[in-house]
Design an enzyme around this catalytic site. Structure first.
Site, mmCIF file in Angstrom:
data_model
loop_
_atom_site.group_PDB
_atom_site.id
_atom_site.type_symbol
_atom_site.label_atom_id
_atom_site.label_comp_id
_atom_site.label_asym_id
_atom_site.label_seq_id
_atom_site.Cartn_x
_atom_site.Cartn_y
_atom_site.Cartn_z
ATOM 1 N N TYR A 44 -2.494 -0.513 10.335
ATOM 2 C CA TYR A 44 -2.601 -0.792 9.091
ATOM 3 C C TYR A 44 -1.503 -0.362 8.465
ATOM 4 C CZ TYR A 44 -4.407 -1.098 4.162
ATOM 5 O OH TYR A 44 -4.211 -1.134 2.771
ATOM 6 N N SER B 256 0.878 -1.249 0.048
ATOM 7 C CA SER B 256 -0.020 0.040 -0.087
ATOM 8 C C SER B 256 0.864 1.309 -0.111
ATOM 9 C CB SER B 256 -0.790 0.020 1.272
ATOM 10 O OG SER B 256 -1.664 1.344 1.396
#
Length: 263
Positions: free
Chosen positions: A169, A156
């Protein structure tokens, strides 16, 4: 007639728009971890359309069977809780003839330090990182034994540096990037290909939790197209969409004082 046949063959092998050589997926067998929705589902459709046969993994067996029956090419289901190492190991025999592995499973909640929730933070680490390690435990030895294979990890843009509201995250995605880079180093003298693909915002049930504006948010289908295009290349790392991804790549070399003010 042979000219028409040859033209059809070339059309299947080349992306004429970009003049890039495309892999032949018709004899490839890939394991997609996190295939029940969002980017994983969109990529499964894209790969199946290209001719790949698939093994689809997620926790929801009924959903996986529904997806498998809708794909144009052969697909089997392997329902798993990837945070359970013993359960993953019991699936090892099913994965003996796999050519490639794509890790797309993800858990996400927006979380700042002020909203600390250990259960959510742990869940993100368990799925996004431990799930990758558990599934690697059964696929990497197989690839090492036959000295071939394709490992694709979904990172990501949030993994480049710390971001506000990304407790759990961001850490898990930074760890995936580090894991991918380490595997790339360790396997450089083998025939095992390692790739790290870093999407920006993709509209899914996970990003629907965000209350802030998400620049250049992509549909799962558009993101899957970008991801599949990169899987056909030989580069290790790719990030998208541009120019949003450029900001994160540049952030790595910014001094801390500038970075924290900017973000």
């Amino acid at each position: 007639m042979w000219i028409e046949d040859f033209s059809t063959y070339l059309a299947a092998k080349f992306d004429w728009k970009r003049l890039k050589f495309m892999r032949d997926w018709s004899k490839k067998h890939y394991w997609i971890v996190g295939a029940s929705e969002g980017l994983g589902l969109a990529l499964a459709k894209k790969m199946s359309e290209a001719g790949a046969s698939l093994i689809l993994t997620a926790r929801n067996e009924a959903r996986l069977k529904e997806i498998a029956s809708s794909l144009p090419n052969e697909a089997e289901v392997l329902p798993l809780d990837i945070t359970d190492l013993n359960a993953v190991r019991r699936s090892a025999k099913t994965l003996k003839n796999v050519d490639g592995y794509v890790f797309l499973a993800g858990a996400y909640w927006p979380m700042s330090a002020q909203d600390w929730d250990i259960e959510k933070a742990t869940s993100m680490i368990d799925v996004n990182l431990i799930g990758a390690l558990n599934t690697l435990d059964v696929i990497l030895p197989t690839f090492m034994e036959k000295n071939s294979g394709h490992l694709v990890f979904t990172g990501s843009l949030a993994g480049y540096r710390g971001l506000p509201g990304a407790v759990g995250y961001g850490s898990s995605k930074a760890a995936i990037a580090n894991l991918s880079e380490t595997l790339r180093y360790d396997l450089k003298n083998t025939a095992i290909k390692v790739q790290l693909i870093n999407p920006g915002f993709v509209k899914t049930r996970l990003t629907d939790k965000n209350k802030f504006k998400m620049p250049q948010i992509m549909t799962p289908e558009a993101a899957a197209g970008k991801m599949f295009s990169n899987m056909n290349k030989n580069n290790f790392s790719s990030s998208f969409p541009a120019p949003f991804s450029w900001l994160f790549r540049v952030s790595r070399v910014l001094p801390d004082s500038i970075y924290f003010k900017l973000f």
